[in-house]
Design an enzyme around this catalytic site. Sequence first.
Site, PDB file in Angstrom:
ATOM      1  N   ASP A  28       0.852  -1.171   0.000  1.00 30.81           N
ATOM      2  CA  ASP A  28       0.000   0.000   0.000  1.00 30.81           C
ATOM      3  C   ASP A  28       0.897   1.232   0.000  1.00 30.81           C
ATOM      4  O   ASP A  28       2.088   1.141   0.269  1.00 30.81           O
ATOM      5  CB  ASP A  28      -0.901  -0.028   1.239  1.00 30.81           C
ATOM      6  CG  ASP A  28      -2.038   0.980   1.142  1.00 30.81           C
ATOM      7  OD1 ASP A  28      -2.150   1.635   0.085  1.00 30.81           O
ATOM      8  OD2 ASP A  28      -2.795   1.103   2.110  1.00 30.81           O
ATOM      9  N   ASP A  78      -1.388  -3.977   6.558  1.00 26.05           N
ATOM     10  CA  ASP A  78      -1.641  -3.792   7.986  1.00 26.05           C
ATOM     11  C   ASP A  78      -3.118  -3.660   8.315  1.00 26.05           C
ATOM     12  O   ASP A  78      -3.476  -3.353   9.441  1.00 26.05           O
ATOM     13  CB  ASP A  78      -0.893  -2.556   8.503  1.00 26.05           C
ATOM     14  CG  ASP A  78      -1.366  -1.275   7.811  1.00 26.05           C
ATOM     15  OD1 ASP A  78      -2.186  -1.358   6.882  1.00 26.05           O
ATOM     16  OD2 ASP A  78      -0.913  -0.188   8.208  1.00 26.05           O
ATOM     17  N   ASP A 120      -6.336  -6.898   4.276  1.00 29.26           N
ATOM     18  CA  ASP A 120      -5.078  -7.404   3.727  1.00 29.26           C
ATOM     19  C   ASP A 120      -4.839  -8.884   4.050  1.00 29.26           C
ATOM     20  O   ASP A 120      -3.937  -9.498   3.474  1.00 29.26           O
ATOM     21  CB  ASP A 120      -3.896  -6.592   4.268  1.00 29.26           C
ATOM     22  CG  ASP A 120      -3.866  -5.183   3.701  1.00 29.26           C
ATOM     23  OD1 ASP A 120      -4.019  -5.048   2.483  1.00 29.26           O
ATOM     24  OD2 ASP A 120      -3.705  -4.235   4.486  1.00 29.26           O
ATOM     25  N   ASN A 154      35.933 -36.293  -1.014  1.00 23.31           N
ATOM     26  CA  ASN A 154      36.624 -37.189  -0.081  1.00 23.31           C
ATOM     27  C   ASN A 154      36.080 -38.600  -0.142  1.00 23.31           C
ATOM     28  O   ASN A 154      36.828 -39.593  -0.132  1.00 23.31           O
ATOM     29  CB  ASN A 154      36.508 -36.651   1.340  1.00 23.31           C
ATOM     30  CG  ASN A 154      37.399 -35.460   1.569  1.00 23.31           C
ATOM     31  OD1 ASN A 154      38.363 -35.248   0.841  1.00 23.31           O
ATOM     32  ND2 ASN A 154      37.072 -34.656   2.565  1.00 23.31           N
ATOM     33  N   ASN A 167      35.053 -36.092   9.176  1.00 19.86           N
ATOM     34  CA  ASN A 167      33.800 -35.398   8.862  1.00 19.86           C
ATOM     35  C   ASN A 167      33.454 -34.374   9.936  1.00 19.86           C
ATOM     36  O   ASN A 167      33.008 -33.258   9.654  1.00 19.86           O
ATOM     37  CB  ASN A 167      32.677 -36.422   8.716  1.00 19.86           C
ATOM     38  CG  ASN A 167      31.456 -35.843   8.024  1.00 19.86           C
ATOM     39  OD1 ASN A 167      31.594 -35.132   7.038  1.00 19.86           O
ATOM     40  ND2 ASN A 167      30.280 -36.141   8.536  1.00 19.86           N
ATOM     41  N   ASP A 175      33.571 -30.109   9.445  1.00 21.28           N
ATOM     42  CA  ASP A 175      32.322 -29.357   9.608  1.00 21.28           C
ATOM     43  C   ASP A 175      32.473 -28.201  10.596  1.00 21.28           C
ATOM     44  O   ASP A 175      31.712 -27.231  10.542  1.00 21.28           O
ATOM     45  CB  ASP A 175      31.200 -30.271  10.105  1.00 21.28           C
ATOM     46  CG  ASP A 175      30.397 -30.862   8.953  1.00 21.28           C
ATOM     47  OD1 ASP A 175      30.491 -30.313   7.841  1.00 21.28           O
ATOM     48  OD2 ASP A 175      29.689 -31.855   9.169  1.00 21.28           O
TER      49      ASP A 175
END
Length: 864
Positions: free
Chosen positions: A350, A611, A615, A679, A704, A708
């Site tokens: 709006d 708002d 809406d 890998n 692993n 990570d």
Amino acid sequence: MRTPRWCEKLRGVKKERSDFACPSSKVGAWWSVELEPFLAQLGTNKQGLAQAEAERRLRQCGLNSLGQRKQSAALPLLLRQFTTPIVLLLILASLLSWVLEDSTDAWIILGIVVVSGILGFWQERGAAVAVEKLLETIELKARVVRDGESRELPVVQLVPGEVVLLAAGAAIPADCRLLAARDLFVDEAALTGESYPVAKNPGVVAPEVPVSQRENAVFLGTHVVSGFGTAVVVCTGRATELGRVSQRLRRRPPETEFEHGVRRFGYLLLEITLVMTLAVLALNVLLQRPVLDSFLFALALAVGLTPQLLPAIISVNLARGAQRMAQQQVLVKRLAAIENFGSMDVLCSDKTGTLTVGKVQVHAALDVLGRPSDRVLFFAFLNAAYETAFQNPLDEALRTYRPFALDDWHKLDEVPYDFGRKRLSVLVEHGAETIMVTKGALRSILDVCTTAEKEPDTLAPIRELRAALLRTYEDLTTQGFRTLGVAIKRLDGVRVIDRDSESEMTFLGLLAFSDPLKPGVAEIVASLERLGVRLKIVSGDQAQVAARVAGEVGFATPRVLTGTEVRGLSDDALAVRAEKTDVFAEIEPIDKERIVRALRKLGHVVGYMGDGINDAPALHAADVSLSVQGAVDVAKEAADIVLLEKDLAVLEAGVREGRRTFANTLKYVFMASSANFGNMFSMAGASLLLPFLPLLPKQILLTNLLTDLPELTIATDRVDPDWMARPHRWDVGFIRKFMAVFGLASSLFDYITFAVLRYGLEAGDVEFRTGWFVESVVSAAVIVLVLRTRMRSTASLPARGLLLAVIAVSAVATALPFSPLGALFDFVPLPPAFLVVVLLIVFAYGATVEGIKRWFYQRIAQNE
């Protein structure tokens, strides 16, 4: 604690419970009982509850909540870390190793799984707590009567017997019985599916009528469209009609594009994992390797291919993104919406309060001949001063522009504004006179007038002046003014009015309002355009007003589509027109939803900012639903994201944070998937070429885990300017290409490492595993600094936390073989020559990937 008598009567039980049962399930149809006996049975009256009594009932019956917003329980969250199929298989495998008297490996594998799980739990728990704190700032409230006084309270604190006050825009806070109502219309679509508002009135209805026909009751999950009323709370929380439905059918919210992308990425990993692990297991068994070792190795490969910390990384990135967005005055109610926020390429908004200052000012009050008129201004002020049902900025502007003394005027009745009539009427008394004053949209007012007032005692047929009035109206709207009409009608002796009273009225004149453009809004709209977000204005205002505002904010020649034209188009035709339209004017609520759906049908990620009461349908239909802290309850409830300031500058900052969050999430996906794939591809091949397993299962799991760890800090990393410059979306095809190219590059250097270790340095199986472990972890950590950006790595510096994490993990991996823990993982200290070779390979790998990265992105950019 003894159960209060009122609760015993309603529930028919004496056992204290936190989830209070609805009276309708114990005493029958409460909507069909006469009001006074029912109030007595409920232990309340029309003046509401005392504060002490309300607090006792809250302790007895529990919060007025469906139980959907639970506090993040630590134990379920911790257990969830260990319920994925692969983790369960690993736990089973470690138990099997223990049974076969290989307890050391069993405990090591189990320990790594537990450490990974605790790490994920710690990250997700912190993210969940942070989000809960943010959500606490968005709290729906209801106006209730306590101790004889009207006050606002959080909806969750309402109890049976509470008297609540209802007005347009308010969400119904519980299942309630009406005590009084005035032109009360409620939207029950969320509960009954009925698209039209339903009229509500107090009284008694038959016990067998369905929910949709209980006109004396209002229900949780619905909202007031127009009018006002008073009601007594009967059922709260899960005892409501909506609560019972939610218990029978717990529906997940629609899947966002981000969630859809994660799911498709999961399918891709699953396919690769199944093919590779089954092939490796079968080939190792055919080569007559030990079955248990082969099984554990294949299982470890599966874990290695899986970004185990992806859920934690996503949670952390989204939560930290939500926290950063909160600092930018943007509160995220649903974390998964952040990605869509960053991916948004069309924003429907709006103009009032968003593009304009939202502080409406009275520009002029004109009579039917276009002259300034205090009489028109006075009656408009009278209407605004006594209006109670629907608060709006136009009335506030009238009340503050020029206050009049109303000592001799008394209000008798009111017909509230609604979106069908587009009018508001009040009945006032002044001495012996009774006058109905009506104001509203000009055409709507003209439709109920038969005469117009040239002078206070001179009337003319409205048909003679209608054309001139409409020309004045066109002139004002062309100049960008919002225009209303004012009319009156003598109703001496009348004390009550309704919609039918609005007929044969006398037109007094016009009101012109202005809403200046916000300073700097044109620059913000241009900035959003540069970010790839195209603004479309969706307004109920006249076409000329909306077009003028659009021109002022930067649209050179705004293309306008009116609500009448929208309603005359099919869905397919609307999609074509919507793509080319800049301004949608004179739009009805149902038009807003159709516009959003039409744009989504074209493949846009559509944000809708609203708002108001009307809406809500569009907010539900949008990919990204945005509202503001001062919005009506139903809009805030429907929104995924709430802006603490109704300002496009805040929105722009939120878009940038959304893109930053999404970019850092995808960084982990790109790096983890390609590194893990490389890998595991290397280990799968090496297991067939070497006379021993290249890494033991516990060593794979440790690799692993360590690779990570740096990526847990990725949420704090900087993002390339070119990523911020335009919207991005999940692209599994792109991820597949990235995984293949950079995974194979990683695998190539793994095989070089194999050859150097095996044939150049003549390493035995233990030295080989140790050397490859160090090279694998260090290269995977260092390559994060290369792949985190599309730019040259030296031109885009990483965040300090990420850099420190890479250094720390590289140091740990290099030092581990020399520590007492190294023996537990079957590592041995490496000779200096081994370490030098490993470092040279890592350096060559980084330089090669830098070159491949430049080629890869240039090729992708050309293809795009």
